[in-house]
Design an enzyme around this catalytic site. Sequence first.
Site, PDB file in Angstrom:
ATOM      1  N   CYS A  50      48.782 -30.166   7.553  1.00  0.00           N
ATOM      2  CA  CYS A  50      50.054 -31.133   7.791  1.00  0.00           C
ATOM      3  C   CYS A  50      50.376 -30.907   9.499  1.00  0.00           C
ATOM      4  O   CYS A  50      50.555 -31.998  10.141  1.00  0.00           O
ATOM      5  CB  CYS A  50      51.551 -30.136   7.042  1.00  0.00           C
ATOM      6  SG  CYS A  50      51.624 -30.231   5.795  1.00  0.00           S
ATOM      7  N   HIS A 101      57.206 -36.947   4.741  1.00  0.00           N
ATOM      8  CA  HIS A 101      55.567 -36.127   4.974  1.00  0.00           C
ATOM      9  C   HIS A 101      54.767 -37.112   5.164  1.00  0.00           C
ATOM     10  O   HIS A 101      54.377 -36.617   4.118  1.00  0.00           O
ATOM     11  CB  HIS A 101      56.384 -34.708   5.323  1.00  0.00           C
ATOM     12  CG  HIS A 101      55.264 -33.457   5.264  1.00  0.00           C
ATOM     13  ND1 HIS A 101      54.304 -33.746   6.258  1.00  0.00           N
ATOM     14  CD2 HIS A 101      55.007 -32.623   4.873  1.00  0.00           C
ATOM     15  CE1 HIS A 101      53.592 -33.167   6.948  1.00  0.00           C
ATOM     16  NE2 HIS A 101      53.954 -32.238   5.873  1.00  0.00           N
ATOM     17  N   GLY A 132      49.285 -25.230   6.069  1.00  0.00           N
ATOM     18  CA  GLY A 132      48.978 -25.255   4.827  1.00  0.00           C
ATOM     19  C   GLY A 132      47.584 -24.279   5.568  1.00  0.00           C
ATOM     20  O   GLY A 132      47.035 -24.483   6.667  1.00  0.00           O
ATOM     21  N   CYS A 171      54.678 -26.049  10.364  1.00  0.00           N
ATOM     22  CA  CYS A 171      53.335 -24.910   9.374  1.00  0.00           C
ATOM     23  C   CYS A 171      52.545 -25.803   9.092  1.00  0.00           C
ATOM     24  O   CYS A 171      53.006 -27.271   8.843  1.00  0.00           O
ATOM     25  CB  CYS A 171      54.986 -24.666   8.408  1.00  0.00           C
ATOM     26  SG  CYS A 171      55.829 -25.649   7.297  1.00  0.00           S
TER      27      CYS A 171
END
Length: 392
Positions: A89, A348, A380, A378
């Site tokens: 991300c 997103h 993955g 944050c």
Amino acid sequence: MSEVVIVEAVRSPIGRRGGGLSTMHSADLLATVLKELIDRSGIDPAEVGQVVGGCVSQVGMQAFNIARTAWLTAGLPISAPATTVDSQCGSSQQATNLATSLVASGVVDVAVACGVEIMSRVPMGASLARGLDLGKAIPKSYFDRYEFTSQFEGAERIAEKWGITRQDCDELGVRSQQLAAQAWAEDRFATQIVPIDAPDLDEEGKPTGTTHRVERDEGLRETTLEGIAGLKPVARENGVHTAASSSQISDGAAAVLLMTREKANALGLEPMARVVDTCLVGVDPVLMLTGPIDATHHLLQRNGMQMSDIDLIEINEAFASVVLSWQRELHPDMDTVNPNGGAIALGHPLGGSGAILMTKAVHELHRADKTTALVTMCCGGGLGTGTIIERI
């Protein structure tokens, strides 16, 4: 090390799944944004030394180094090389951080950072070979060390660890929607948005020769606590996250122009901000989404700063518990956090989100007459991105 400045930053509207941008090719969407970046800055594109792009699902129309394909699709000089990176991300925020490093170290004087994802057409998990599940894509030797969790499960475990309730998550979700609606009502995104003319398709998915214009973020919803109280959890039967407190599947792109302060002066360009510091940190891959906590601590400690020194924070609202756990560890003034809404309301688009947040931050510093911003996400696999910028 040279001082690195941001001269321009632009983004597309963020399209909802199946919405106005879903008819586009990813390279065309990013190309439109890149061309606008260059045009608005007034720079000769031949000055660009490298392009660094972020994209998560690098398969199908997002394969073959999408950053390079989009640059060439925009009709920009073949002399500018490009690289596409995957930090999940945080891909395009890490692309921005890497581009910053290239400029600061003197490898190039001018760099473009960017990112794109059209999740409507290249969904999450699309990069797995057909018929191959995640348990086979990642070797058993990895699972001998770490338990497998999805991001949904990680978000729920974060909520458990920090004592975050369904009510807490619902309240953050409503806050995001209300702030995004206020931002659009006050036209706060006017300086950063690139209107997109997307192709119309017929029933067979073929272009009709006409287009439709997308000018606004499409994820906004009229939301109240009472209205979302009955929504079912997205991960567990007793989970705290619903569709109203989780980020949306989206389409979008953004781009940022970086250069040395000396180069900007030589070209007669007025920088918008300078990059103070950047980081990418690794965290527990089982909880997975606590990266903003470590990234923020890392940047503050390395620069001798406190949270009170930060006037504006863009933290990606992947799930409400990500923001709320970070809040409980860092104790920010929440009035400074995502003041124009976040991914819960706006969306997103994975590989595009980091550059979108950077664009939002630099423009909001100027609009609101603030000085210092933090962008953090944050990612993955247990990563966290962080960037501090200062308005010039």
